[in-house]
Design a protein around this motif. Sequence first.
Motif, PDB file in Angstrom:
ATOM      1  N   LEU A 154      28.312  36.822  41.180  1.00  0.00           N
ATOM      2  CA  LEU A 154      28.113  37.175  42.705  1.00  0.00           C
ATOM      3  C   LEU A 154      28.681  35.903  43.597  1.00  0.00           C
ATOM      4  N   VAL A 155      28.651  34.632  42.724  1.00  0.00           N
ATOM      5  CA  VAL A 155      29.295  33.457  43.598  1.00  0.00           C
ATOM      6  C   VAL A 155      30.797  33.698  43.213  1.00  0.00           C
ATOM      7  N   LEU A 156      31.133  34.210  42.286  1.00  0.00           N
ATOM      8  CA  LEU A 156      32.733  34.130  42.420  1.00  0.00           C
ATOM      9  C   LEU A 156      33.506  35.341  43.075  1.00  0.00           C
ATOM     10  N   PHE A 157      32.688  36.477  43.583  1.00  0.00           N
ATOM     11  CA  PHE A 157      33.025  37.263  44.274  1.00  0.00           C
ATOM     12  C   PHE A 157      33.525  36.927  45.760  1.00  0.00           C
ATOM     13  N   VAL A 158      33.096  35.439  46.241  1.00  0.00           N
ATOM     14  CA  VAL A 158      33.675  34.912  47.436  1.00  0.00           C
ATOM     15  C   VAL A 158      35.064  34.532  47.044  1.00  0.00           C
ATOM     16  N   PRO A 159      35.615  33.556  46.363  1.00  0.00           N
ATOM     17  CA  PRO A 159      36.761  33.262  45.987  1.00  0.00           C
ATOM     18  C   PRO A 159      37.387  34.533  45.787  1.00  0.00           C
ATOM     19  N   LEU A 160      37.194  35.589  45.088  1.00  0.00           N
ATOM     20  CA  LEU A 160      38.011  36.713  44.961  1.00  0.00           C
ATOM     21  C   LEU A 160      38.252  37.233  46.210  1.00  0.00           C
ATOM     22  N   ALA A 161      37.227  37.390  46.972  1.00  0.00           N
ATOM     23  CA  ALA A 161      37.465  38.398  48.163  1.00  0.00           C
ATOM     24  C   ALA A 161      38.494  37.546  49.234  1.00  0.00           C
ATOM     25  N   LEU A 162      38.412  36.045  49.013  1.00  0.00           N
ATOM     26  CA  LEU A 162      39.364  34.932  49.859  1.00  0.00           C
ATOM     27  C   LEU A 162      40.916  35.176  49.067  1.00  0.00           C
ATOM     28  N   GLU A 163      40.947  35.873  47.896  1.00  0.00           N
ATOM     29  CA  GLU A 163      42.055  35.752  47.021  1.00  0.00           C
ATOM     30  C   GLU A 163      42.549  34.562  46.762  1.00  0.00           C
ATOM     31  N   LEU A 164      41.597  33.739  46.412  1.00  0.00           N
ATOM     32  CA  LEU A 164      41.928  32.371  45.655  1.00  0.00           C
ATOM     33  C   LEU A 164      41.705  32.424  44.166  1.00  0.00           C
ATOM     34  N   ILE A 165      41.193  33.584  43.670  1.00  0.00           N
ATOM     35  CA  ILE A 165      41.112  33.887  42.330  1.00  0.00           C
ATOM     36  C   ILE A 165      41.499  35.272  42.152  1.00  0.00           C
ATOM     37  N   ASP A 166      42.010  35.771  40.967  1.00  0.00           N
ATOM     38  CA  ASP A 166      42.256  37.064  40.712  1.00  0.00           C
ATOM     39  C   ASP A 166      41.266  37.620  39.923  1.00  0.00           C
ATOM     40  N   THR A 167      41.469  38.921  39.514  1.00  0.00           N
ATOM     41  CA  THR A 167      40.431  39.667  38.506  1.00  0.00           C
ATOM     42  C   THR A 167      40.390  39.269  37.376  1.00  0.00           C
ATOM     43  N   GLY A 168      41.254  38.537  36.673  1.00  0.00           N
ATOM     44  CA  GLY A 168      41.206  37.997  35.333  1.00  0.00           C
ATOM     45  C   GLY A 168      40.484  36.775  35.260  1.00  0.00           C
ATOM     46  N   THR A 169      40.565  35.919  36.424  1.00  0.00           N
ATOM     47  CA  THR A 169      39.895  34.933  36.496  1.00  0.00           C
ATOM     48  C   THR A 169      38.278  35.021  36.896  1.00  0.00           C
ATOM     49  N   LEU A 170      37.955  35.972  37.649  1.00  0.00           N
ATOM     50  CA  LEU A 170      36.664  36.584  38.028  1.00  0.00           C
ATOM     51  C   LEU A 170      35.853  36.974  36.592  1.00  0.00           C
ATOM     52  N   MET A 171      36.689  37.484  35.722  1.00  0.00           N
ATOM     53  CA  MET A 171      36.065  38.145  34.467  1.00  0.00           C
ATOM     54  C   MET A 171      35.925  36.877  33.502  1.00  0.00           C
ATOM     55  N   LEU A 172      36.621  36.058  33.451  1.00  0.00           N
ATOM     56  CA  LEU A 172      36.791  34.873  32.297  1.00  0.00           C
ATOM     57  C   LEU A 172      35.671  33.913  32.714  1.00  0.00           C
ATOM     58  N   TRP A 173      35.846  33.565  34.292  1.00  0.00           N
ATOM     59  CA  TRP A 173      34.816  32.693  34.791  1.00  0.00           C
ATOM     60  C   TRP A 173      33.319  33.101  34.769  1.00  0.00           C
TER      61      TRP A 173
END
Length: 151
Positions: free
Chosen positions: A109-128
């Motif tokens: 849930l926390v990482l959804f914010v940088p994902l939505a802002l395109e600061l991270i990609d899907t792979g980074t979301l899953m890894l972190w």
Amino acid sequence: MHSQPATPSTAPAPTGAVAHNGHRLSAKKFALHFAEMVVAMAVGMVVLHPVWMFVLDALGAAALMHNPYTGALIMATNMTVAMSAWMKFRGHRWRPIAEMGAAMYVPFLVLFVPLALELIDTGTLMLWGHLLMLPAMAVAMLLRPHEYAHC
């Protein structure tokens, strides 16, 4: 005057801290419990993923598994279901089970914010998301050491 023998709940423990219920806390038990829950989470991912794929495909909604937001939440659910079942089997109460379940979802849930802002990609979301679950679990466990480290 003669003194009473010390009872287990009042006798000082030679090593380790004493939990509120009088049992000695064990770092080894704590670490083993942590490892058991990680294994249960992995089993949940492996066993429940095909079930989700089958159900979503049957409903014409297989794309949900490939969406980073719903995919992450489904994966967290798979881990939470298996870990919760293991914790219940081990005799845990519902509150610690819910707290541990939250540790599965909060990192994503926390990482959804940088994902939505395109600061991270899907792979980074899953890894972190997966990596951050581990300290989130440790924090939940450290809030209740008597729940996870008693002997």
